[in-house]
Design an enzyme around this catalytic site. Structure first.
Site, PDB file in Angstrom:
ATOM      1  N   ASP A 262    -101.709 -76.897   1.343  1.00 14.75           N
ATOM      2  CA  ASP A 262    -102.233 -76.681   0.004  1.00 14.75           C
ATOM      3  C   ASP A 262    -101.673 -75.404  -0.619  1.00 14.75           C
ATOM      4  O   ASP A 262    -101.624 -74.349   0.027  1.00 14.75           O
ATOM      5  CB  ASP A 262    -103.759 -76.587   0.084  1.00 14.75           C
ATOM      6  CG  ASP A 262    -104.405 -76.332  -1.262  1.00 14.75           C
ATOM      7  OD1 ASP A 262    -104.342 -77.221  -2.134  1.00 14.75           O
ATOM      8  OD2 ASP A 262    -104.972 -75.231  -1.449  1.00 14.75           O
ATOM      9  N   VAL A 264     -98.948 -73.632  -1.485  1.00 15.62           N
ATOM     10  CA  VAL A 264     -98.174 -72.685  -0.687  1.00 15.62           C
ATOM     11  C   VAL A 264     -97.602 -71.551  -1.518  1.00 15.62           C
ATOM     12  O   VAL A 264     -97.156 -70.534  -0.964  1.00 15.62           O
ATOM     13  CB  VAL A 264     -97.037 -73.401   0.078  1.00 15.62           C
ATOM     14  CG1 VAL A 264     -97.599 -74.460   1.007  1.00 15.62           C
ATOM     15  CG2 VAL A 264     -96.002 -73.990  -0.875  1.00 15.62           C
ATOM     16  N   GLU A 297     -97.697 -78.457  -1.370  1.00 16.29           N
ATOM     17  CA  GLU A 297     -97.976 -78.346  -2.804  1.00 16.29           C
ATOM     18  C   GLU A 297     -97.493 -76.972  -3.222  1.00 16.29           C
ATOM     19  O   GLU A 297     -97.908 -75.967  -2.654  1.00 16.29           O
ATOM     20  CB  GLU A 297     -99.470 -78.490  -3.081  1.00 16.29           C
ATOM     21  CG  GLU A 297     -99.815 -78.307  -4.560  1.00 16.29           C
ATOM     22  CD  GLU A 297    -101.298 -78.084  -4.792  1.00 16.29           C
ATOM     23  OE1 GLU A 297    -101.791 -78.473  -5.879  1.00 16.29           O
ATOM     24  OE2 GLU A 297    -101.973 -77.508  -3.911  1.00 16.29           O
ATOM     25  N   HIS A 326     -96.226 -86.368 -12.616  1.00 17.90           N
ATOM     26  CA  HIS A 326     -97.576 -86.718 -13.079  1.00 17.90           C
ATOM     27  C   HIS A 326     -97.812 -86.232 -14.500  1.00 17.90           C
ATOM     28  O   HIS A 326     -98.318 -86.984 -15.349  1.00 17.90           O
ATOM     29  CB  HIS A 326     -98.644 -86.112 -12.164  1.00 17.90           C
ATOM     30  CG  HIS A 326    -100.014 -86.190 -12.759  1.00 17.90           C
ATOM     31  ND1 HIS A 326    -100.525 -85.192 -13.587  1.00 17.90           N
ATOM     32  CD2 HIS A 326    -100.974 -87.146 -12.712  1.00 17.90           C
ATOM     33  CE1 HIS A 326    -101.728 -85.557 -14.001  1.00 17.90           C
ATOM     34  NE2 HIS A 326    -102.016 -86.723 -13.491  1.00 17.90           N
ATOM     35  N   HIS A 327     -97.486 -84.978 -14.781  1.00 24.54           N
ATOM     36  CA  HIS A 327     -97.818 -84.403 -16.089  1.00 24.54           C
ATOM     37  C   HIS A 327     -97.094 -85.137 -17.217  1.00 24.54           C
ATOM     38  O   HIS A 327     -97.690 -85.432 -18.270  1.00 24.54           O
ATOM     39  CB  HIS A 327     -97.471 -82.919 -16.119  1.00 24.54           C
ATOM     40  CG  HIS A 327     -98.295 -82.071 -15.186  1.00 24.54           C
ATOM     41  ND1 HIS A 327     -99.408 -82.548 -14.540  1.00 24.54           N
ATOM     42  CD2 HIS A 327     -98.162 -80.774 -14.807  1.00 24.54           C
ATOM     43  CE1 HIS A 327     -99.928 -81.575 -13.798  1.00 24.54           C
ATOM     44  NE2 HIS A 327     -99.200 -80.497 -13.947  1.00 24.54           N
ATOM     45  N   HIS A 394    -106.817 -85.808  -6.533  1.00 22.27           N
ATOM     46  CA  HIS A 394    -108.151 -85.211  -6.597  1.00 22.27           C
ATOM     47  C   HIS A 394    -108.219 -84.132  -7.662  1.00 22.27           C
ATOM     48  O   HIS A 394    -109.239 -83.989  -8.353  1.00 22.27           O
ATOM     49  CB  HIS A 394    -108.545 -84.643  -5.224  1.00 22.27           C
ATOM     50  CG  HIS A 394    -107.785 -83.411  -4.841  1.00 22.27           C
ATOM     51  ND1 HIS A 394    -106.529 -83.456  -4.264  1.00 22.27           N
ATOM     52  CD2 HIS A 394    -108.091 -82.104  -4.969  1.00 22.27           C
ATOM     53  CE1 HIS A 394    -106.106 -82.224  -4.062  1.00 22.27           C
ATOM     54  NE2 HIS A 394    -107.028 -81.382  -4.467  1.00 22.27           N
ATOM     55  N   ASP A 395    -107.150 -83.332  -7.810  1.00 19.28           N
ATOM     56  CA  ASP A 395    -107.139 -82.264  -8.813  1.00 19.28           C
ATOM     57  C   ASP A 395    -107.129 -82.827 -10.227  1.00 19.28           C
ATOM     58  O   ASP A 395    -107.886 -82.377 -11.100  1.00 19.28           O
ATOM     59  CB  ASP A 395    -105.902 -81.379  -8.627  1.00 19.28           C
ATOM     60  CG  ASP A 395    -106.132 -80.264  -7.624  1.00 19.28           C
ATOM     61  OD1 ASP A 395    -107.281 -79.802  -7.496  1.00 19.28           O
ATOM     62  OD2 ASP A 395    -105.157 -79.853  -6.979  1.00 19.28           O
ATOM     63  N   ASN A 399    -110.696 -81.967 -11.692  1.00 19.81           N
ATOM     64  CA  ASN A 399    -110.716 -80.745 -12.480  1.00 19.81           C
ATOM     65  C   ASN A 399    -110.878 -81.008 -13.968  1.00 19.81           C
ATOM     66  O   ASN A 399    -110.786 -80.076 -14.781  1.00 19.81           O
ATOM     67  CB  ASN A 399    -109.450 -79.921 -12.216  1.00 19.81           C
ATOM     68  CG  ASN A 399    -109.529 -79.200 -10.882  1.00 19.81           C
ATOM     69  OD1 ASN A 399    -110.617 -78.876 -10.410  1.00 19.81           O
ATOM     70  ND2 ASN A 399    -108.388 -78.953 -10.270  1.00 19.81           N
TER      71      ASN A 399
END
Length: 597
Positions: A262, A264, A297, A326-327, A394-395, A399
């Site tokens: 996670d 890094v 990540e 993704h974005h 999940h984020d 979020n």
């Protein structure tokens, strides 16, 4: 040193012939004692370098114990394999060799076969346990999933949480089923040909139950903080060994097939060989006979950790989560333009096409979201399988103020097109739990804190959304779900269903297995290129060693468009089904996947 499915730890406890060895690094303490569950207090011997050690048979296997500091404070073992109950109480002495493995000789699967399914143990099933996951694995296998990736399961404060606030990093959460429950899950996965990837958090500790500050303040870097708490001092040997052995522990003692590290970009140290490289190198050296997959990540979009030998095998890490893909996709599907999406609003289709061809979108360009800071490094030289893509995780759901899933933000035909690009591209695809059938229930941010910490979390959560432009149109603070409320957690539990979306994902993954996976070892660096781009339409081509190519052509708009002339050979999959490429037009929200020879 390791024996059959037991990893020898420099910290914590080890079963020995005459009892157990207990070991704690407590450089700020003049004395430390062991407290047994019978109430006996036994002084520990002080050794060089701040270590305290004791060999005794006073604690039976399965029994509880704590360490007692010089002021009488009782603390759990930071390297405990299990807790009796919560993070504040006694640790439990575990014999790691007592579990009878059903698949002891499992070797894993090649990275090219990975189709990752990210899941949260507490909300994947009504049971909320490792056994609850195991009971529904056949459905995932039927869909075509080849790997599950568990959100962090190390013991954290309370029973409910995402897991990123872990404090006892060697102890599988008691509420999930403890170490034996996790081993049963790994066995159940291996029986079905599924890999198990573990999400580990080495950049900070959670706020509830971390007692390291009391006896080992040198564990932390006083000159640096992360967004979530004190930074770790990785340049100190006992600290470095704590994390190095934690990584080996999950792979050797629990037979996991890989790790996801996670954030890094918040792991920093001054050693000649950075800790991330040392961990990966050590793993590759110690476990040469199994397929072990290491992913990261990294918000900085760096490439230094991706090195491959002449055969294409990774020397360090296999892959990285690709937020850029993704974005850009999210902007196309939803039209959202605030927060980190602002970096992708200008020509989002071109940006998406670039990520498909080259990996990152930001390869040294200035990021407006990050205050004008340059972000990223050139990535086209890396093979496509270095990049893990996803339509949400999940984020990206949790979020949001109300945990919205993508299916509630974009039309179904648009999500179908996005899934087609995700699952048929030569990158490694990841689905977030529920993606495979179109889950509509939210994935919310939930915790299980008490007292002032609980109040601070609620206040901070509402303040974040009140000030963050990404959520300028969110409901008022009072309407944002209370993270500590049980109903916030319960609203996030999956309700699987047999849907047309599940059938589509299954067909896509069958097509991936047949037409894409066999070619993935042939894609090297600079394999991809954007061969057509106009408006919301593009073609990306990945060249193979034999002059053939994989081609994906997409129309990501509400209107039909003329199909690009270089859209590839005979299609092996189209979304929606039955597109006639000879007709010269692509319908709205469509994708054509082809192989040319």
């Amino acid at each position: 040193m390791t024996s059959r499915f037991a990893h020898t730890l420099p910290w914590g406890t080890e079963i020995v012939e005459d009892g157990a060895r207990f070991r704690l690094w407590a450089p700020a303490q003049g004395s430390v004692s062991l407290l047994t569950e019978t109430g006996a207090t036994i002084p520990m011997a002080k050794a060089d370098g701040g270590w305290f050690e004791l060999h005794t048979d006073a604690v039976p296997v399965g029994g509880g114990y704590q360490f007692v500091l010089q002021d009488g404070m009782r603390v759990p073992d930071p390297a405990a394999r299990a807790q009796i109950s919560d993070v504040h109480g006694p640790s439990r002495l575990v014999d790691p060799k007592s579990y009878a493995w059903r698949c002891p000789d499992r070797k894993g699967r090649p990275w090219q076969e990975a189709v990752i399914y990210e899941l949260h143990t507490g909300t994947f099933s009504r049971a909320g346990t490792f056994d609850g996951i195991a009971h529904d694995l056949d459905r995932l296998v039927d869909a075509g999933i080849t790997a599950i990736e568990l959100l962090p399961v190390a013991q954290f404060g309370g029973n409910r949480g995402w897991g990123y606030d872990g404090v006892l990093l060697y102890a599988p959460h008691t509420a999930y089923g403890g170490p034996d429950g996790l081993k049963r899950l790994v066995d159940a996965c291996h029986e079905r040909g599924l890999m198990v990837l573990m999400d580990v958090v080495y950049n900070h500790f959670g706020p509830d139950g971390n007692y390291l500050h009391q006896y080992a303040p040198d564990f932390f870097d006083a000159d640096r903080n992360t967004p979530w708490g004190a930074a770790i001092a990785f340049d100190r040997t006992p600290v470095r060994e704590f994390f190095l052995h934690n990584a080996l522990y999950w792979l050797e003692e629990f037979q996991c097939d890989g790790l996801r590290f996670d954030a890094v970009d918040h792991i920093k140290d001054t050693a000649e060989e950075e800790v991330l490289a040392e961990i990966a190198r050590t793993i590759r050296t110690r476990i040469p006979d199994r397929h072990i997959h290491l992913t990261i990540e990294d918000d900085e979009n760096t490439t230094r950790l991706f090195q491959f030998d002449e055969s294409g095998a990774p020397r360090l890490y296999d892959a990285e989560w690709n937020d850029d893909w993704h974005h850009a996709m999210h902007v196309i599907l939803t039209g959202e333009e605030t927060g980190y999406y602002k970096d992708h609003v200008d020509e989002p289709v071109a940006r998406l096409a670039r990520t498909m061809a080259e990996g990152y979108d930001y390869q040294g360009e200035v990021s407006a979201f990050r205050g004008g800071k340059a972000r990223g490094e050139p990535s086209a030289h890396l093979p496509p399988t270095v990049f893990i893509n996803y339509i949400q995780n999940h984020d990206q759901a949790g979020n949001r103020a109300h945990g919205d899933r993508l299916v509630s933000l974009a039309p179904p035909e648009a999500v179908d097109a996005a899934l087609t690009l995700l699952l048929l591209a030569p990158h490694i695809p990841m689905l977030f739990m529920g993606d495979e059938y179109g889950e509509t229930r939210p994935f919310l941010f939930f915790t299980d804190f008490r007292g002032d910490l609980a109040k601070a979390v609620v206040k901070g959560r509402r303040a974040d959304f009140g000030s963050h432009e990404s959520y300028a149109n969110a409901a008022t603070g009072a309407e944002i779900p209370n993270p500590n409320a049980i109903e916030t957690f319960e609203r996030s539990i999956l309700e699987p269903a047999d849907t047309p979306r599940f059938a589509l994902v299954k067909r896509l993954l069958e097509a991936r297995k047949t037409h894409v996976v066999p070619h993935l070892t042939s894609f090297g660096g600079h394999a991809g290129a954007v061969t057509a781009l106009k408006g919301f339409t593009f073609s990306v081509q990945w060249n193979l060693d034999d002059d053939s190519a994989l081609v994906l052509t997409a129309n990501l708009s509400d209107a039909p468009v003329t199909i690009p002339s270089n859209a590839g050979g005979k299609p092996f999959f189209t979304t929606p089904p039955g597109i006639d490429t000879d007709a010269g037009a692509l319908p709205p929200w469509s994708v054509v996947a082809s192989l040319t020879f």
